[in-house]
Design a protein around this motif. Sequence first.
Motif: not given
Length: 416
Positions: A254-274
């Motif tokens: 999760i840490y390896a993906l944390a930056a884009p996940l965090r930014d996506a949540i900041g832009a859209h309120g949530r994001t989805t991984i599979h």
Amino acid sequence: MKNPGIAIIGGGPAGLMAAETARAAGATVDVYERMGSVGRKLLIAGKGGLNLTHSDAFDLFVSRYRGREREVRAWLEKFDAQALRDWARGLGVDTFVGTSGRVFPNDLKAAPLLRGWVRRLRADGVNFHVQHRWLGWGGDGVLRFAHGDGESPVHADAVVLALGGGSWPVLGSDGAWTSILAERGVELAPLRPANCGFEIARGTAEGWSEFFAGKHAGQPVKPVVVEWRDESGDAIRRQGEFVVTAHGIEGSLIYALAAPLRDAIGAHGRTTIHLDLAPGRDAARLARELAQPRGKRTFSEHLRRHAGIDGVKAGLLYELLAKDQMRNPQRLAQAIKAMPLTLVRPRPLVEAISTAGGVRFAALDERLMLKALPGVFCAGEMIDWEAPTGGYLLTACFASGRIAGQGAVEWMRRLR
């Protein structure tokens, strides 16, 4: 009032490397540390084996500094991963490359390296002042430190700030410096969590059920593949492991993906991984296996025998899927191979491994001197860059400390 020289504020890796560099050039160096001893965050990192750096080829290594490749490349061209390993060897600490490419001390410990380093710095004439909390500057430009029941004023020809970010404040880096620098006109990016965990949602409910959290929090999910798609539809897929927490998920994958996940949540309120809970098995094979007669076996035993799914992975299926999905072999196979998990927010900054944001590069010159405050240099995590875990964080902290230490020496010489 101390004799003029270079004041290093912050006793982490960046600050200590700045001190070493400046002292080697003949400067009088004093290190001021808020806590009772230096290097506390380094010691905590060492509990996991002290991942000092990484064996990536140089260009790949540089690519890890998302959005700051050009700036950090300039640091690493002067002090790269191999230079860091050579430096450690000079302290009597040999290193090895692990199976993941990460570099560790042979004894997997931080304490011997830190003790040897501080001992050498003291022997070389670096002065240490612990339990000194920086308060900023006085009206006459003198540094102000809270110490004991009062204040200690300090004059310095040059200053290196190596104050860390805002994560793990119990170890000394609480981000309080941001207001001090902002008042002086220094351009800052807001501090945000990096290499952090995330909270999840299940439909309209946030967080795991009480039953699932109570049974599985703290358990690793492995092996697993996480896939995430950005706004352009481009997919990022990584295999590894993560850990279920009381609130959601965390861990190296999760840490390896944390930056884009965090930014996506900041832009859209949530994001989805599979999540692919069965790497190495395709959906068609899983569907055939799961369609086999169950007989008298429990459904959990059927999952274990025909899909290799049990424990926390089975728990995730029960937690996130409807009953009709669980009983339909094709739909269950599809879910095992691509189970959606919604992330709604990163965990708080104080829990993060590291920090994004800080002093913007536009506020610094190539020597890492603040343009708004001549003679004041910055190093380490307080600058606006970030990187995943894997040794990249420490390497850039060491490298920036060298740049700032050299810059401070050059500035001091100009004054004299």
